[in-house]
Design a protein around this motif. Structure first.
Motif, PDB file in Angstrom:
ATOM      1  N   LEU A   1       0.830  -1.201   0.000  1.00 57.52           N
ATOM      2  CA  LEU A   1       0.000   0.000   0.000  1.00 57.52           C
ATOM      3  C   LEU A   1       0.869   1.258   0.000  1.00 57.52           C
ATOM      4  CD1 LEU A   1      -3.023   0.871   0.170  1.00 57.52           C
ATOM      5  CD2 LEU A   1      -2.667   1.134   2.639  1.00 57.52           C
ATOM      6  N   ALA A   2       1.928   1.255   0.818  1.00 54.55           N
ATOM      7  CA  ALA A   2       2.838   2.400   0.866  1.00 54.55           C
ATOM      8  C   ALA A   2       3.578   2.568  -0.450  1.00 54.55           C
ATOM      9  CB  ALA A   2       3.838   2.225   2.009  1.00 54.55           C
ATOM     10  N   ASN A   3       3.971   1.451  -1.050  1.00 59.44           N
ATOM     11  CA  ASN A   3       4.651   1.495  -2.341  1.00 59.44           C
ATOM     12  C   ASN A   3       3.753   2.111  -3.413  1.00 59.44           C
ATOM     13  OD1 ASN A   3       6.878   0.504  -4.268  1.00 59.44           O
ATOM     14  ND2 ASN A   3       5.055  -0.470  -5.113  1.00 59.44           N
ATOM     15  N   ASN A   4       2.509   1.658  -3.451  1.00 65.10           N
ATOM     16  CA  ASN A   4       1.575   2.165  -4.459  1.00 65.10           C
ATOM     17  C   ASN A   4       1.134   3.599  -4.172  1.00 65.10           C
ATOM     18  OD1 ASN A   4       1.705  -0.241  -5.855  1.00 65.10           O
ATOM     19  ND2 ASN A   4      -0.106  -1.112  -4.883  1.00 65.10           N
ATOM     20  N   THR A   5       1.144   3.975  -2.900  1.00 68.15           N
ATOM     21  CA  THR A   5       0.829   5.366  -2.555  1.00 68.15           C
ATOM     22  C   THR A   5       1.930   6.293  -3.061  1.00 68.15           C
ATOM     23  OG1 THR A   5      -0.361   4.654  -0.561  1.00 68.15           O
ATOM     24  CG2 THR A   5       0.275   6.959  -0.673  1.00 68.15           C
ATOM     25  N   SER A   6       3.172   5.860  -2.868  1.00 68.44           N
ATOM     26  CA  SER A   6       4.311   6.658  -3.333  1.00 68.44           C
ATOM     27  C   SER A   6       4.381   6.710  -4.857  1.00 68.44           C
ATOM     28  CB  SER A   6       5.614   6.077  -2.776  1.00 68.44           C
ATOM     29  OG  SER A   6       5.606   6.047  -1.360  1.00 68.44           O
ATOM     30  N   ASP A   7       3.896   5.652  -5.516  1.00 65.05           N
ATOM     31  CA  ASP A   7       3.985   5.558  -6.982  1.00 65.05           C
ATOM     32  C   ASP A   7       2.697   5.953  -7.696  1.00 65.05           C
ATOM     33  OD1 ASP A   7       6.572   4.704  -6.886  1.00 65.05           O
ATOM     34  OD2 ASP A   7       6.121   2.582  -7.106  1.00 65.05           O
ATOM     35  N   LEU A   8       1.747   6.559  -6.980  1.00 64.06           N
ATOM     36  CA  LEU A   8       0.412   6.783  -7.547  1.00 64.06           C
ATOM     37  C   LEU A   8       0.454   7.507  -8.892  1.00 64.06           C
ATOM     38  CD1 LEU A   8      -2.642   6.636  -7.397  1.00 64.06           C
ATOM     39  CD2 LEU A   8      -2.622   8.752  -6.045  1.00 64.06           C
TER      40      LEU A   8
ATOM     41  N   LYS B   1      -0.014   7.076 -14.939  1.00 61.07           N
ATOM     42  CA  LYS B   1       0.543   7.283 -16.277  1.00 61.07           C
ATOM     43  C   LYS B   1       0.685   5.969 -17.032  1.00 61.07           C
ATOM     44  CE  LYS B   1       3.264  11.423 -15.172  1.00 61.07           C
ATOM     45  NZ  LYS B   1       4.635  11.962 -15.016  1.00 61.07           N
ATOM     46  N   ASN B   2       0.941   4.881 -16.289  1.00 69.33           N
ATOM     47  CA  ASN B   2       1.143   3.574 -16.912  1.00 69.33           C
ATOM     48  C   ASN B   2      -0.105   2.698 -16.884  1.00 69.33           C
ATOM     49  OD1 ASN B   2       4.066   3.447 -17.720  1.00 69.33           O
ATOM     50  ND2 ASN B   2       4.339   3.986 -15.568  1.00 69.33           N
ATOM     51  N   GLY B   3      -1.240   3.306 -16.583  1.00 74.24           N
ATOM     52  CA  GLY B   3      -2.518   2.594 -16.673  1.00 74.24           C
ATOM     53  C   GLY B   3      -2.808   1.655 -15.527  1.00 74.24           C
ATOM     54  N   ARG B   4      -2.099   1.796 -14.401  1.00 74.28           N
ATOM     55  CA  ARG B   4      -2.349   0.930 -13.246  1.00 74.28           C
ATOM     56  C   ARG B   4      -3.325   1.611 -12.301  1.00 74.28           C
ATOM     57  NH1 ARG B   4       3.457   0.845 -12.389  1.00 74.28           N
ATOM     58  NH2 ARG B   4       4.446  -0.582 -13.834  1.00 74.28           N
ATOM     59  N   LYS B   5      -4.417   0.937 -11.996  1.00 71.74           N
ATOM     60  CA  LYS B   5      -5.407   1.468 -11.057  1.00 71.74           C
ATOM     61  C   LYS B   5      -5.417   0.598  -9.808  1.00 71.74           C
ATOM     62  CE  LYS B   5      -8.289   3.618 -14.619  1.00 71.74           C
ATOM     63  NZ  LYS B   5      -9.641   3.734 -15.208  1.00 71.74           N
ATOM     64  N   THR B   6      -4.483   0.887  -8.921  1.00 70.29           N
ATOM     65  CA  THR B   6      -4.349   0.114  -7.686  1.00 70.29           C
ATOM     66  C   THR B   6      -5.382   0.586  -6.667  1.00 70.29           C
ATOM     67  OG1 THR B   6      -2.740   1.657  -6.737  1.00 70.29           O
ATOM     68  CG2 THR B   6      -1.879  -0.117  -8.124  1.00 70.29           C
ATOM     69  N   LEU B   7      -5.351  -0.019  -5.501  1.00 69.18           N
ATOM     70  CA  LEU B   7      -6.278   0.360  -4.435  1.00 69.18           C
ATOM     71  C   LEU B   7      -6.138   1.844  -4.088  1.00 69.18           C
ATOM     72  CD1 LEU B   7      -8.376  -0.579  -2.351  1.00 69.18           C
ATOM     73  CD2 LEU B   7      -6.471  -1.156  -0.815  1.00 69.18           C
ATOM     74  N   VAL B   8      -4.920   2.358  -4.137  1.00 66.95           N
ATOM     75  CA  VAL B   8      -4.665   3.764  -3.811  1.00 66.95           C
ATOM     76  C   VAL B   8      -5.372   4.689  -4.796  1.00 66.95           C
ATOM     77  CG1 VAL B   8      -2.885   5.506  -3.419  1.00 66.95           C
ATOM     78  CG2 VAL B   8      -2.436   3.116  -2.835  1.00 66.95           C
TER      79      VAL B   8
ATOM     80  N   GLN C   1       3.469  10.028   7.102  1.00 69.85           N
ATOM     81  CA  GLN C   1       2.127  10.598   7.008  1.00 69.85           C
ATOM     82  C   GLN C   1       2.161  12.003   6.405  1.00 69.85           C
ATOM     83  OE1 GLN C   1       0.119  10.902  10.790  1.00 69.85           O
ATOM     84  NE2 GLN C   1      -1.907  10.985   9.861  1.00 69.85           N
ATOM     85  N   GLN C   2       3.246  12.718   6.670  1.00 69.70           N
ATOM     86  CA  GLN C   2       3.380  14.081   6.153  1.00 69.70           C
ATOM     87  C   GLN C   2       3.744  14.096   4.665  1.00 69.70           C
ATOM     88  OE1 GLN C   2       2.578  16.795   7.977  1.00 69.70           O
ATOM     89  NE2 GLN C   2       2.006  15.305   9.571  1.00 69.70           N
ATOM     90  N   LYS C   3       4.535  13.096   4.244  1.00 68.43           N
ATOM     91  CA  LYS C   3       4.989  13.063   2.857  1.00 68.43           C
ATOM     92  C   LYS C   3       5.161  11.622   2.398  1.00 68.43           C
ATOM     93  CE  LYS C   3       8.763  14.666  -0.151  1.00 68.43           C
ATOM     94  NZ  LYS C   3      10.079  15.351  -0.199  1.00 68.43           N
ATOM     95  N   GLN C   4       4.555  11.277   1.270  1.00 67.93           N
ATOM     96  CA  GLN C   4       4.674   9.932   0.715  1.00 67.93           C
ATOM     97  C   GLN C   4       5.593   9.991  -0.504  1.00 67.93           C
ATOM     98  OE1 GLN C   4       1.078  11.219   0.876  1.00 67.93           O
ATOM     99  NE2 GLN C   4       1.607  11.015   3.034  1.00 67.93           N
TER     100      GLN C   4
END
Length: 306
Positions: free
Chosen positions: A197-204, A209-216, A270-273
């Motif tokens: 979840l943290a990885n996908n939050t940072s990579d949102l 741009k690459n067409g990935r619609k993760t939970l985030v 929490q302040q910055k992802q």
């Protein structure tokens, strides 16, 4: 491939530095078997650990390969992904993961022949999720179920096979035993979920741009961070409950000594992802539980045997 393939490139492509976490997941299953039933370290457990490490390498190489092929964002292909950045040959990378996959599969067949089909079925499910995490038109890593599915697979399937192999046919494994292993492994599954979840939050932004619609993508960054913090809190609350119920040894409570430092790190996240600066803090925080929980459970099991 323009340049000679180096260990540094293999290190980044395979992410082998994360592979030892699998051994602690196995240790969790062994520790549960040790604490509650007869158990024994066998060749099967060592073979299982070797298979996991090789397949971990295989899956990571394959994920980089598929992410590179599926990427529509040129910056990601040329700068972010190790294949483009290091100008690695796609054919070489493909052959590398196929060789690793073949070795892992052969060792897996050997393990099944030494044990039974149950191990084979669980192993095939793990193989499927590991490879299809990034394969196909709609890979798992582009869907909102990726975090839950991968977290459960890693946090539960790996320990339960370790548990099963540790029992080594000494007693009949019942559905209730498997359910108890599942409950005890919830903190591990939750930490795996949080890592993704943290990885996908940072990579949102990059994922969009690459067409990935993760939970985030569906939750939004703010809600995703809140979910991460809630899941982290629940995982810690489970520890004293396990001890109170008598299904886990008391040394696991030592993890609470590290809780203030973990909370401090999560406040920064929490302040910055950010993938480069704050995401590693989440990895360290979750890894503390993923390593400390099995290790302390194992120590408690040893004390219980005295």
């Amino acid at each position: 491939m323009e340049n000679k393939f180096t260990f540094r490139q293999f290190w980044e492509l395979s992410e082998i530095y994360t592979a030892p976490l699998n051994l602690f997941l196995i240790l969790m299953g062994v520790s549960i078997a040790m604490d509650q039933f007869d158990w024994g370290i066998s060749l099967d457990l060592f073979l299982y650990g070797l298979i996991l490490i090789i397949f971990h390498v295989t899956a990571n190489i394959f994920n980089h390969y598929m992410d590179y092929k599926n990427a529509s964002d040129q910056h990601y292909r040329e700068v972010t992904n190790v294949i483009g950045r290091e100008k690695l040959s796609l054919k070489f990378v493909r052959n590398l993961y196929l060789i690793c996959l073949f070795i892992a599969f052969l060792l897996g067949v050997w393990l099944v022949l030494r044990t039974n089909i149950i191990v084979g079925i669980l192993g095939l499910i793990g193989f499927y999720i590991g490879l299809f995490y990034s394969y196909g038109k709609h890979p798992l890593n582009s869907l909102p179920i990726a975090e839950v599915l991968t977290g459960t697979t890693s946090g539960f399937f790996i320990p339960v096979i370790g548990f099963y192999l540790a029992i080594d046919g000494k007693i009949e494994v019942t559905p209730f035993m498997i359910f108890e292993v599942f409950i005890l492994c919830l903190p591990l599954s939750m930490m795996m979920f949080n890592n993704l979840l943290a990885n996908n939050t940072s990579d949102l932004e990059e994922d969009v741009k690459n067409g990935r619609k993760t939970l985030v993508y569906y939750l939004g960054k703010k809600t995703a961070v809140s979910v991460l913090l809630i899941v982290f809190a629940i995982s810690y609350l489970l520890l004293p409950i396990f001890v109170f119920l008598g299904i886990a040894p008391w040394p696991i409570l030592i993890l609470f000594l590290f809780l203030p430092k973990s909370i401090q790190g999560l406040k920064i996240y929490q302040q910055k992802q950010d993938k480069a600066t704050t995401f590693p803090i989440v990895l360290k925080t979750m890894s503390l539980v993923m390593i400390g929980y099995p290790l302390l459970y194992f120590i408690g099991s040893l004390i219980h045997q005295l």
